[in-house]
Structures are given as structure tokens and as C-alpha cells.
Design a protein around this motif. Sequence first.
Motif, PDB file in Angstrom:
ATOM      1  N   PHE A 182       0.259   4.433  15.982  1.00  0.00           N
ATOM      2  CA  PHE A 182       0.691   4.167  17.249  1.00  0.00           C
ATOM      3  C   PHE A 182       0.966   5.610  17.741  1.00  0.00           C
ATOM      4  O   PHE A 182       0.117   6.301  17.314  1.00  0.00           O
ATOM      5  CB  PHE A 182       3.048   4.306  16.581  1.00  0.00           C
ATOM      6  N   ASN A 183       1.036   5.234  19.150  1.00  0.00           N
ATOM      7  CA  ASN A 183       0.902   6.511  19.767  1.00  0.00           C
ATOM      8  C   ASN A 183       2.121   7.471  20.415  1.00  0.00           C
ATOM      9  O   ASN A 183       3.067   6.935  20.212  1.00  0.00           O
ATOM     10  CB  ASN A 183       0.652   6.105  22.185  1.00  0.00           C
ATOM     11  N   PHE A 184       2.156   8.660  19.773  1.00  0.00           N
ATOM     12  CA  PHE A 184       3.249   9.165  19.412  1.00  0.00           C
ATOM     13  C   PHE A 184       4.263   9.872  21.614  1.00  0.00           C
ATOM     14  O   PHE A 184       5.342   9.319  21.439  1.00  0.00           O
ATOM     15  CB  PHE A 184       3.365  10.553  19.439  1.00  0.00           C
TER      16      PHE A 184
ATOM     17  N   ALA B 179       4.381   1.790  10.678  1.00  0.00           N
ATOM     18  CA  ALA B 179       4.542   0.307   9.605  1.00  0.00           C
ATOM     19  C   ALA B 179       5.124   0.966   8.390  1.00  0.00           C
ATOM     20  O   ALA B 179       5.950  -0.705   7.892  1.00  0.00           O
ATOM     21  CB  ALA B 179       3.271  -0.847   9.622  1.00  0.00           C
ATOM     22  N   SER B 180       5.005   2.079   7.389  1.00  0.00           N
ATOM     23  CA  SER B 180       5.517   2.175   6.499  1.00  0.00           C
ATOM     24  C   SER B 180       6.136   3.275   6.874  1.00  0.00           C
ATOM     25  O   SER B 180       5.651   4.818   5.876  1.00  0.00           O
ATOM     26  CB  SER B 180       4.159   2.774   5.963  1.00  0.00           C
TER      27      SER B 180
ATOM     28  N   PHE C 264       4.130  11.599   8.386  1.00  0.00           N
ATOM     29  CA  PHE C 264       4.123  11.865   9.467  1.00  0.00           C
ATOM     30  C   PHE C 264       2.777  12.711   9.230  1.00  0.00           C
ATOM     31  O   PHE C 264       1.816  13.346   9.890  1.00  0.00           O
ATOM     32  CB  PHE C 264       4.199  13.248  10.672  1.00  0.00           C
ATOM     33  N   ALA C 265       2.435  12.905   8.116  1.00  0.00           N
ATOM     34  CA  ALA C 265       1.513  14.051   7.330  1.00  0.00           C
ATOM     35  C   ALA C 265       0.469  13.836   6.826  1.00  0.00           C
ATOM     36  O   ALA C 265       0.323  12.279   6.045  1.00  0.00           O
ATOM     37  CB  ALA C 265       2.540  14.812   6.145  1.00  0.00           C
TER      38      ALA C 265
ATOM     39  N   TRP D 135       0.835  -1.208  -0.313  1.00  0.00           N
ATOM     40  CA  TRP D 135      -0.207  -0.199   0.243  1.00  0.00           C
ATOM     41  C   TRP D 135       0.933   0.847  -0.138  1.00  0.00           C
ATOM     42  O   TRP D 135       2.129   1.680   0.339  1.00  0.00           O
ATOM     43  CB  TRP D 135      -1.002   0.026   0.979  1.00  0.00           C
ATOM     44  N   LEU D 136       0.310   2.443  -0.524  1.00  0.00           N
ATOM     45  CA  LEU D 136       0.879   3.305  -0.142  1.00  0.00           C
ATOM     46  C   LEU D 136       0.594   4.855   0.698  1.00  0.00           C
ATOM     47  O   LEU D 136       1.440   4.986   1.649  1.00  0.00           O
ATOM     48  CB  LEU D 136       0.599   4.397  -2.148  1.00  0.00           C
ATOM     49  N   PHE D 137      -0.489   4.667   0.763  1.00  0.00           N
ATOM     50  CA  PHE D 137      -1.424   5.768   1.413  1.00  0.00           C
ATOM     51  C   PHE D 137      -2.310   5.224   2.320  1.00  0.00           C
ATOM     52  O   PHE D 137      -2.899   3.747   1.754  1.00  0.00           O
ATOM     53  CB  PHE D 137      -2.261   6.888   0.860  1.00  0.00           C
TER      54      PHE D 137
END
Length: 848
Positions: free
Chosen positions: A412-414, A135-136, A281-282, A106-108
Motif C-alpha cells: 500500500f502507499n502510506f 493484507a496481513s 510496518f517493520a 504466509w508469515l513473512f
Amino acid sequence: MTQLHLTNGTGNSKGPNLARDTGATITVDTGAAVFTVKKAHFNVFDSVRNGDFDYVKGTGAITARSGTRTYASNRDPMSTAVIEENGPVKAVVRCDGHLKHESGDWLFGYTMRIFFFKGTGRTRLDLILKNASYASYSMKVFESVQVEIPTTLTSPDFIFSTGADEETGGSVDGSATLYQGFSNYKYVEYMGGVDKLKERLVPDNGLSVVNGAQVIKTLGNEADHTEGWGAVSKGNRRINFGIRNLYGMWPAGFTLSADGILSLDVYSPYNSKKDIKFAFFAHDKRQMVLDFTTPGTAPRHSFYSLQYPLFGRADFSQYVRTKAIYGEDRMATDKEVRDFFTLVGHGDFEISNVDTLRRYYTWGMGGGPNQYDHQLCKYIHYLRSGKGGAFLAALNDDHHKMFGSTLHSDDFNFYIDGPTYWTNNNATYPENQGKEAFNSKFFDDEHSHDISVPIGYFLTGDESMMTAWADHAEYTAYRQGTSIPNWSYYEGVFTRPTTRVMCRALRRLGALSQYLKDPSYYRPRARLMVRQIHRLRSDRQDDMKDGWDLDRGFFYLSKDGSRPKLERWNKLFMTNDIFPNSLWCYQPEVFDDPLYYEDYEDFMLGMAWHSLDEVLDLVHQPYLFALDKANFYDEEVTAEYPLTFLMSLGYEKTGDETFLTAYQPHIGRLITYQSRERGYTPYMSRFIDFYYHRDVVVGYVEPAGNGRVDMGNSNSPHITRQGSSYTLNWITPKDGIASYQVKCAPVPMVERLHFDQMARTFEYDPAEYDNFWASLNVAGEPSPSSRAGSHETFTVDVAEVMAQYNQRYELAEGDACYQSYDPGTDYYFAVKYVLNRNYLQELPCPAP
């Protein structure tokens, strides 16, 4: 703009909910059309039926192309669709999944919310593209992203918007395309960066429109733009479509084919740049409209329902009465703001009423215009004036904040996982991301103007904004609560704090504590930050020791004072503007002890007195203010710094109109030398409200006189003592008293010691007197009697007050502000009263 008015009545919203779960699909019946949405293998609409006619055939998808590979939502067997909101008038279906290659890669990731409305075939599609799954962990390279709808309208006619009140159309000749390159229409280049944005995202200028071999518009003129709408029709069937703010969301457009494929080109395949880098992150969000209708419905009308959405506005007094905006209950009306601007020489200025759009904020740039939240100013201006353009501009910018400047975390939780994944919070990004990605300019620590977002959410109900704001909160909890020690403000570490970073963290905590759906982490940290700030005490003999000066009221911050020649200096802009303004976001409910709030207000009052007594008499405030030697007015310096919050608080806590009258002449210069939009900050609105109403009356009960505001110690006829316990007796001095504030100190108290910074002398000797605001607050004051002449009694145990203070701030003996009870001292007491504002409104109001 059309104005609608709500009236009392039964309404027409009765009836069944629009959406229902039908197993593998969700069915939505609006009365005008029946929509079917697949859960797995999401293809946007599986069917759209009007009677026995289906507008959709085959399999559509959200698709992305990267090199030779195509990724599509309909290839994801794990995609989901749920009914997020359901009612008889509106329903929202939320769809989540990934854009997958046929190999399974997958890409997005994506979230698409589809909005449905009773009695219409019109839908709104809010698409969020996501690259924030650990994961990516990588930048993504892509060429285009499209929402493809295979329709039954083959060999159709089309219409495209080609500018304001301009359109073109005809029969689709094989294919018809519209491509929007860079346009300066309504675009505000904010803090630079447009050249980089064009280089990384869209090197083409202007608008291209092509139908088969016919070239209708050619690229090259950056003033060329489309409003963002179009239509495709066949016989008595039509689909109107559009992308909100398309003129500024370049590179975007539409593609139509003769065999009926309708493509909303979120990132156009006709962009000459084929290797766009999408930052990790975007998230990126687009809003689209699809209206399955007839040729009787004009495409611009369908589009305008998206571009200029229906939203409501109560009378401005309602927002003030309910304290809807960060608990603020003092805000000037539109007329008062206009009158005040005229008074200070800026009667020709009004904040923009144009729905502009900004992208690629370079947040780290300094300068006056980038030190406060413009969008909050615009929301407030809209609420009091009804100027819808200001609202739309704020909303556009808030979308960019949350979907162009916020770090997201999808899997994930930052705060919890971040310290493991990235031990250095300055090295979280993939290699070269900042140099290559078009959307890598996230909020920095010092200019994260994010407090407008909750207000935009409450005005729109857009859940994606608050979900994004929660991601922003999670990231900043990681960055300022778990990493670099001298930046770990959320955990109470204040090692020579970087002022702006600390202030933005402080401001954000106050906002999150009020408006985040789950503030359980943030409220304790907010209390911790205020506690740690309160504990700091400056020392004239130590130029590196930060904190309050309890004689003069300033708060010394050594790092941002620059400390020339190891002397103590403050940057007034930091210490007297953004620091106290950060605490505007705090309301009593944030604290678990009401004395927290009272203490911090008192220390802000100390800063207000410092500003009034030492700063304002310089006519122009210097950028650097010497704390231990005289400062003089320099005609070459024309700096002005916003002290409106402090001046407002000073008046509110004392009733002394000097705070209003002394600062008023400075405001005209402030607006001239800083930015005129500063006249629309909430702090300025508060100041103007006080300036015109003058409805605060504060006094002291039985003051000893000669400058003293206390009623004395046990030698006073109003006070008796037994050990550490003192009983105060007084007669209610006035009708309509709202509250009392009781203070105790080891020496007599005055309103303020009143330091003359040029003569370097105090009016009252600090060795013999205390400032009222710096003295100890006492809990549990009696509720005032309603009538003057009533008898009041109150008992204070000074030893207990000090023990509670030490406990409140976790102080131990040896700490700078530790309180130690001395049984040999006869303590002094002062009682301040404030008249009820509603009572005052019945009295004649003094002229300003």
C-alpha cells in the motif's frame, strides 16, 4: 585496512555479462563457479557447480518457525527472481516472495539480493524480512529464521570463529552449532532500552558452541562473542560462510549437520525465547556471505570481504568542489579540524574510529547527543580522514535506521491509503505492539535523524537503503501531510507549530528534494514550507503570534518558548539551532524561483545578527531567552547551543569577521557541555573552513555613509526615477566581483538596526531605517563587469517587485507581510557585491 589506489588504464572488465535469464531460472557464470537460481519456489541456490562438482543438493530455503508450524520460501509458487544489475564484473539477482506454510498461509515477506563477482565462488546474500503488508496487518510471532543450504559435503569438518583471533573446529559429530546471545562487544547502548531488548528478543548472554556431546563454549558471559564466520569442508571442497556483525545481531549463529545441511541462523533456534514478536510496518535486514571454494581460502578472508567491504574515497576536495554533501562547498580539512579542536581546548578528542553497532534506539529521548545526525558526522570524518571505522559505524547505524526504525509499506502507499486505513495517525499500530515487539521503536517526529542515509547509499550503492528511505518518506508524507491539522506541515499548516516536529519535517523535505529518485511530491512541499515560514510575522502585543521580527531578526515560536507569564520567550536551542540547521539541507535547485532562496538566506542572516548582537554577549546562552525584557548572564547556567550554521552564514553574507571571532570562544564550551561529537557536524566544518580562510569580501556600491548602506533615492546622483521605475547607475568598485544583490525599501537601509537587548535600545531607529537583510530583493541583477571602473546600469520597477513578492508568497491585502506600493514614496536602493572566491585565492590571506 588495506589501501588500494585507482590508476588510469584499460582494466580487465571486458567480457560478457555474468548473468543471463534462462527461463524458469537465472544462471550466473563467474568463471570460478556457475550458479542457478530458481524464480518460482525460491530455494536460494538450485545448484552451484564448479566443473562437474555440485556443492548443492536437494531443496534449500529461507525458513521460519512459529510454534509448531514451518514457513519456507520454496513453498511459494509466486516468488520471483530478476536480474537487477548485470555486468562483466558483478551481477545482482533480486528475489522476492513469501515464507509459506504448506497450507498456503504466509508469515513473512522477503527480499533477497544475491551478489556475484567475476572470478570467484564468493556470493553475498542480503536478506530483508518483511512484515508490512496491509493484507496481513498484525504482529508476527516466531521462534527462528534460517537460510538453509543442503550441501553435498557430508560428514564434514568445520571451523567456527569464537572471538577475535580465536577459532574452534573438528569433525561434525551429528550436528555442530554456534549461537550468539547478547554480547556487549562493540555494542553501544543508545538512549537506553537494552533491558527491554533482551526481554523481548534474547534473554541469553554470551556465546554457545556445541559439537555433538562436546560443549566448547557455554552461555553466561556477555563479553563472549564470535566475529561471525565459519567453514565446512570435505576433502578439497570448502564452503566459507558468515553473517555480517553477527556479534551484535543476536540471537544468531550457525547450524551444521553431518548429512551436509548448512544453516545460517538469522534468528537462532537455540534462543531460549520462543515467542519473539515482530512488529507490523517493520523490515529487518541481514547480510551473509557464502564462498564456494577450497581449503586454500581462509574463512575469515571470505568473511572480511563482507564485514569490511571494499569502498572508495576520493580526495576530500573532490566532495567539496562537486558539492556532493547537500550542496556544501565549504568544509574544513582534517588538519584544520584537528587544529581548531586544539585551539578551543579539545585537541585530545577525535570522533570514534571503531565500527560500533547500535540497536533499539529510543528516539524520543531528549538531550544534546540526540539532536543531530551522528552518522552524517562520521561519514564526513571518513571522507576527509580516511578513518574506515567511522564509516563502518555510520553504515551500521544507517542500516538500523532503515531496517530497525523505519515504517515500511509493502502493498500500500502510506500517503495515499494511510488516511483511509488509519484516520488517527497516532493509532496505526496493532494492539500491544509497542509493549511486546522487539522492533517497534520507530523514528519519532522530533528525533528522526535520517539525512545521513543518502550519503551512505552513494558510498556503498546499496539500493535497499534508498528503497527503505523512500518508504520512510512516504510515511512521513502521510503523518505530516494528511492528518493532525497542527502537524500538517507538508501541506503548509502552521498553527502554533511544535518546533522540533516542524524542523525535522523541514529538514527531511530538503533532503528528500535533493536525493530522492522521484522528488516530484517533495519539492513543491519544500517550497510550500519555506513560503509558509516566510509569511509569518511576530507581534510584540500578541504572545501567541509566531514569526519573524524584521527589526531584530529573531523568529518567535510560542509553543516551544513555554510562554512563562504569557511573555514571549524562545528556546534558543530550538529557534537558533535546529530550525536554521534544517534549512542547511536546502539548495537553490529546490526552488522554482531564485528569490525564494535569496529571501530565506536573508532571513537566516537576520537570525545570525540577532544571535551575534543579543545572544553571544551572555557568555553562556540561557535555555529560555526573553524577547521583551533584558537577559543576564547567570554563572549557574552553563548551557551552550550550536550557532555554527548561523555564524557561518553571517560571515558568508557580510564578510564581517566578528561572526567568526566572537563565536570561537563559545565552541570550546559547547563541546564540553553538549557533546564533543558536535565538533564534527557539517555546520561546524563550514565554520572552521571560514575561520581559517577568511576569504569572503562583501561591500556596498556607493553607500550613503553614516551607517547607511543604500545609495539613496531619486535625489541621489546615481538614481533617476520615472513613476515606479528607478534606474540605478554605478561604477564597478573592484576587480573580480562575482555577483550583485539589489534591495529596495521605503526608508534608508543599514546593515542591521543593532538592538542592545540589555539596554533595550536600537542603534538605528526602526521607524526611520530598514535592515538591509529585511528589505525587498530584486530579481535579475546585472552580471558584474570583470574590471573595476566599468559602468553598470540597472532598472527596477518597485511596483512590479512588490507584486512579484506578493505573488511569490501568495499574499493578499491584510496579510502581515503584504507589500503595497505607495506612489508618494521615493524608494531607496542598495547594491551589495561579493568578490569572486577564486579571485581572492590569488591574494594574501589574512591570519585568523
